[in-house]
Design a protein around this motif. Structure first.
Motif, mmCIF file in Angstrom:
data_model
loop_
_atom_site.group_PDB
_atom_site.id
_atom_site.type_symbol
_atom_site.label_atom_id
_atom_site.label_comp_id
_atom_site.label_asym_id
_atom_site.label_seq_id
_atom_site.Cartn_x
_atom_site.Cartn_y
_atom_site.Cartn_z
ATOM 1 N N ILE A 11 -3.592 3.156 -4.253
ATOM 2 C CA ILE A 11 -2.272 4.228 -4.060
ATOM 3 C C ILE A 11 -3.279 5.660 -3.322
ATOM 4 O O ILE A 11 -3.568 6.726 -3.168
ATOM 5 C CB ILE A 11 -1.764 4.535 -5.451
ATOM 6 C CG1 ILE A 11 -3.214 4.657 -6.234
ATOM 7 C CG2 ILE A 11 -1.041 3.867 -5.965
ATOM 8 C CD1 ILE A 11 -3.412 5.775 -7.853
ATOM 9 N N ASP A 12 -4.874 4.554 -3.277
ATOM 10 C CA ASP A 12 -6.035 6.151 -3.042
ATOM 11 C C ASP A 12 -6.109 6.172 -1.465
ATOM 12 O O ASP A 12 -6.526 6.976 -0.793
ATOM 13 C CB ASP A 12 -7.187 5.747 -3.565
ATOM 14 C CG ASP A 12 -7.601 4.440 -3.357
ATOM 15 O OD1 ASP A 12 -7.287 3.284 -2.750
ATOM 16 O OD2 ASP A 12 -8.853 3.903 -3.295
ATOM 17 N N GLU A 13 -5.509 5.367 0.297
ATOM 18 C CA GLU A 13 -5.059 5.647 1.089
ATOM 19 C C GLU A 13 -4.767 6.817 1.263
ATOM 20 O O GLU A 13 -5.738 7.409 3.222
ATOM 21 C CB GLU A 13 -4.790 4.344 1.823
ATOM 22 C CG GLU A 13 -5.737 2.906 1.315
ATOM 23 C CD GLU A 13 -4.853 1.626 1.802
ATOM 24 O OE1 GLU A 13 -4.712 1.880 3.295
ATOM 25 O OE2 GLU A 13 -5.488 0.619 1.357
ATOM 26 N N ASP A 14 -4.052 6.885 1.010
ATOM 27 C CA ASP A 14 -2.999 8.429 1.292
ATOM 28 C C ASP A 14 -2.400 9.867 0.279
ATOM 29 O O ASP A 14 -1.452 9.187 0.130
ATOM 30 C CB ASP A 14 -1.894 8.137 2.152
ATOM 31 C CG ASP A 14 -1.924 9.534 3.004
ATOM 32 O OD1 ASP A 14 -1.588 10.793 2.620
ATOM 33 O OD2 ASP A 14 -1.130 9.681 4.229
ATOM 34 N N GLU A 15 -3.979 9.983 -0.506
ATOM 35 C CA GLU A 15 -3.112 10.086 -1.721
ATOM 36 C C GLU A 15 -2.014 12.057 -1.055
ATOM 37 O O GLU A 15 -1.578 11.540 -2.716
ATOM 38 C CB GLU A 15 -4.870 11.093 -2.292
ATOM 39 C CG GLU A 15 -5.626 10.192 -2.783
ATOM 40 C CD GLU A 15 -6.818 10.615 -3.009
ATOM 41 O OE1 GLU A 15 -7.072 12.197 -3.470
ATOM 42 O OE2 GLU A 15 -8.348 10.102 -3.244
ATOM 43 N N ASP A 16 -2.303 12.255 0.323
ATOM 44 C CA ASP A 16 -1.129 13.630 -0.195
ATOM 45 C C ASP A 16 0.346 12.670 -0.164
ATOM 46 O O ASP A 16 1.259 13.196 -1.011
ATOM 47 C CB ASP A 16 -0.671 14.342 1.516
ATOM 48 C CG ASP A 16 -2.431 15.582 0.630
ATOM 49 O OD1 ASP A 16 -2.214 15.746 -0.231
ATOM 50 O OD2 ASP A 16 -2.987 15.641 2.542
ATOM 51 N N TYR A 17 0.715 11.545 0.384
ATOM 52 C CA TYR A 17 1.439 10.865 0.191
ATOM 53 C C TYR A 17 1.993 10.353 -1.170
ATOM 54 O O TYR A 17 2.663 10.289 -1.951
ATOM 55 C CB TYR A 17 1.060 9.494 1.198
ATOM 56 C CG TYR A 17 2.892 9.068 1.110
ATOM 57 C CD1 TYR A 17 3.885 9.539 2.131
ATOM 58 C CD2 TYR A 17 2.905 7.874 1.332
ATOM 59 C CE1 TYR A 17 5.233 8.840 2.259
ATOM 60 C CE2 TYR A 17 4.240 6.986 1.078
ATOM 61 C CZ TYR A 17 5.431 7.708 1.613
ATOM 62 O OH TYR A 17 6.792 6.711 1.940
ATOM 63 N N TYR A 18 0.554 9.551 -1.790
ATOM 64 C CA TYR A 18 1.241 9.344 -3.018
ATOM 65 C C TYR A 18 2.041 10.525 -4.098
ATOM 66 O O TYR A 18 2.612 9.992 -4.353
ATOM 67 C CB TYR A 18 -0.304 8.880 -3.233
ATOM 68 C CG TYR A 18 -0.172 8.236 -5.085
ATOM 69 C CD1 TYR A 18 0.712 7.870 -5.360
ATOM 70 C CD2 TYR A 18 -0.972 9.260 -5.768
ATOM 71 C CE1 TYR A 18 1.109 7.220 -7.147
ATOM 72 C CE2 TYR A 18 -0.994 8.961 -7.466
ATOM 73 C CZ TYR A 18 -0.035 8.254 -8.053
ATOM 74 O OH TYR A 18 -0.096 7.495 -9.304
ATOM 75 N N ASN A 19 0.871 11.701 -4.000
ATOM 76 C CA ASN A 19 1.882 12.658 -4.899
ATOM 77 C C ASN A 19 3.282 13.244 -4.349
ATOM 78 O O ASN A 19 4.044 13.567 -5.169
ATOM 79 C CB ASN A 19 0.482 13.711 -4.257
ATOM 80 C CG ASN A 19 -0.563 13.899 -5.455
ATOM 81 O OD1 ASN A 19 -1.066 13.073 -5.898
ATOM 82 N ND2 ASN A 19 -1.672 14.434 -4.424
ATOM 83 N N GLU A 20 3.540 12.958 -3.049
ATOM 84 C CA GLU A 20 4.755 13.138 -3.368
ATOM 85 C C GLU A 20 5.657 11.779 -3.257
ATOM 86 O O GLU A 20 6.581 12.312 -4.137
ATOM 87 C CB GLU A 20 4.902 12.923 -1.125
ATOM 88 C CG GLU A 20 4.168 14.249 -0.651
ATOM 89 C CD GLU A 20 4.552 14.324 1.190
ATOM 90 O OE1 GLU A 20 4.614 12.603 1.568
ATOM 91 O OE2 GLU A 20 3.059 14.406 1.586
ATOM 92 N N GLY B 169 -1.903 1.037 -8.935
ATOM 93 C CA GLY B 169 -3.085 0.769 -7.814
ATOM 94 C C GLY B 169 -3.029 -0.501 -7.650
ATOM 95 O O GLY B 169 -2.826 -1.571 -7.706
ATOM 96 N N ARG C 293 0.837 -1.024 -0.172
ATOM 97 C CA ARG C 293 0.318 0.017 -0.195
ATOM 98 C C ARG C 293 0.906 1.237 -0.136
ATOM 99 O O ARG C 293 1.950 1.274 0.344
ATOM 100 C CB ARG C 293 -0.682 0.433 1.144
ATOM 101 C CG ARG C 293 -1.882 -1.240 0.994
ATOM 102 C CD ARG C 293 -2.674 -1.427 2.073
ATOM 103 N NE ARG C 293 -2.359 -1.257 3.441
ATOM 104 C CZ ARG C 293 -2.190 -0.660 4.746
ATOM 105 N NH1 ARG C 293 -2.677 0.690 4.507
ATOM 106 N NH2 ARG C 293 -1.611 -0.491 5.866
#
Length: 473
Positions: free
Chosen positions: A328-337, A354, A296
């Motif tokens: 990839i959608d459980e913590d979108e901010d971290y994914y974007n980082e 995903g 995840r």
């Protein structure tokens, strides 16, 4: 027999890990009726199940940590707490050990009907002020008061919810789930089983230490609060189950009675996964190697260290691709980082799939990587091992025991590296990619180890025995 599974932040809202374990347990025990008590952070998750519930699940009770906002504020008369009740709440605030029976009695007597009103009452104010004078008088009182309110609100909100009646209660963690299980045992007089995949308190401690929104002088209080939740779970549990010996030793140091602890390793569908070892790998044009990660995309999995390691591998072996398989959608901010880091490093041939069917990806990678800063006994590690794939993992949870073998002399089926050390991780990846005979040898050892110790039916049978024992009490 009716079994209540009390799941916090996992089943049925999130896939993989503990959620997958819960689903496997229920699917393979159709002789029992299950009811789910699901705790999730936000109301917006209501009904958003990531699993098709098995037929033997008779119901789901959903409780959300933020749903207190929807409760009407009802002005109560003075609550008239006893001296013992005031002392109990103060000790809870300060993170000191206390008798949870006193707090549960307070809830059962319905002295806290409206949580918001209680936390804005003169009684609560006085208790907080006493705690403040005793231990935190060097900090601003207003800040201390609202911090305490944030600390206690989820706990009291959860405790006042109805709990389904069942023959056995089973919480796959301590924390809030363990508190609900403890309250259910007290209320209905039925056995409580706790299974710890990782050590809940250690995971919360890591999150709190890294938190930037919390003042440093309050961090220890939050940490002790979660240790208190675990102590309650251990005290009320009839059986505590962990996955490996290192966790057992930690639980004992945290106050769990050694005599109630059992070790039941995770289990995977060896017959199903081992067939994938015969599938011929497919490679993209101009690519010679493939490295996979079933994970995840969340901070505790430390994807950024993995990406940094991949960047160094690409310098040594440019013909390598990297495939990160998982939500990839459980913590979108971290994914974007993570995406930003990939762009900053100008890293090519890296794919985030995903949520995906892992069986369609496993055969096509030469090895798998896990860079977590905290784990229990990762199912993804066992699944890829069952497919004959070597693994490189950080030294967390039972990774070293599984990869190096603690109960056999089969040998190593991968490499264990320090956490957050992307240089060592990259060197280990390069070494294994360049040594095909070693990869093959490790893959064969991995399959034997899973076949001998980590089969799904072994795990299921062990839990069936415990359910029967508890249910017959």
């Amino acid at each position: 027999m009716k079994i209540c599974i009390i799941a916090e932040g996992s089943y049925p809202y999130i896939t993989g890990g503990v959620s997958s374990w819960v689903n496997t347990l229920i699917q393979n025990m159709d002789m029992y009726e299950f009811v789910i008590y699901a705790i999730a952070p936000e109301e917006k998750s209501r009904g958003d199940f990531k699993y098709d519930l098995p037929k033997n699940v008779s119901g789901v009770s959903e409780v959300f940590l933020d749903s207190w906002k929807n409760e009407p504020v009802v002005k109560q008369s003075k609550l008239k707490f006893s001296i013992l009740e005031r002392e109990t709440i103060k000790e809870l605030i300060l993170g000191r050990p206390f008798d949870w029976d006193h707090l549960f009695k307070l809830i059962e007597q319905k002295k806290v009907n409206a949580v918001q009103d209680f936390l804005l009452s003169r009684d609560f104010f006085d208790i907080v002020y006493q705690a403040y004078v005793e231990s935190y008088s060097q900090t601003p009182f207003t800040e201390f008061f609202w911090t305490m309110r944030s600390l206690l609100l989820p706990l009291f909100h959860i405790m006042k919810h109805d709990i389904p009646e069942a023959d056995v209660y089973h919480a796959p963690s301590t924390g809030y789930a363990g508190i609900v299980g403890s309250l259910a045992k007290r209320r209905y007089g039925k056995p409580l089983i706790i299974t710890e995949h990782g050590i809940y308190t250690r995971e919360r401690e890591i999150e709190i230490i890294k938190a930037t929104w919390m003042k440093n002088y309050y961090k220890n209080m939050w940490i002790e609060f979660f240790y208190n939740l675990s102590r309650c779970s251990y005290d009320y549990a009839d059986r505590v189950i962990t996955l490996f010996n290192r966790n057992k030793e930690v639980e004992i140091t945290l106050g769990c009675n050694e005599n109630i602890i059992s070790i039941i390793p995770n289990g995977v569908d060896y017959d199903g996964f081992s067939k994938l070892a015969k599938v011929e790998p497919i490679r993209k044009p101009n690519l010679k190697y493939s490295v996979g990660a079933i994970v995840r995309v969340v901070p505790i999995k430390d994807i950024k260290t993995m990406i940094s390691a991949f960047a160094l591998v690409k310098q040594e072996l440019p013909e390598t691709e990297f495939v990160i398989i998982g939500p990839i959608d459980e913590d979108e901010d971290y994914y974007n980082e993570c995406i930003q880091l990939v762009e900053d490093l100008k890293l090519k041939d890296l794919t985030f799939t995903g949520k995906a069917d892992v069986k369609s990806y496993i055969p096509h990678s030469d090895l798998f990587v896990l860079s977590s800063i905290s784990e229990g006994q990762p199912l993804s590690l066992l699944e890829t091992m069952a497919c004959g794939k070597p693994n490189i993992a950080t030294d967390v949870g039972s990774c070293k025991e599984v990869i190096y073998g603690s109960a056999d002399r089969l040998g190593k089926c991968g490499v264990v590296v320090p956490i957050m050390d992307y240089v060592t991780l990259s060197k280990s990846i390069v070494k294994l990619l360049r040594d095909e005979p070693l990869r093959k040898e490790m893959g064969e050892i991995a399959m034997k180890r899973v076949d001998n110790y980590f089969r799904r039916e072994m795990m299921v049978n062990s839990y069936m025995d415990i359910y029967e024992e508890m249910g017959n009490r």
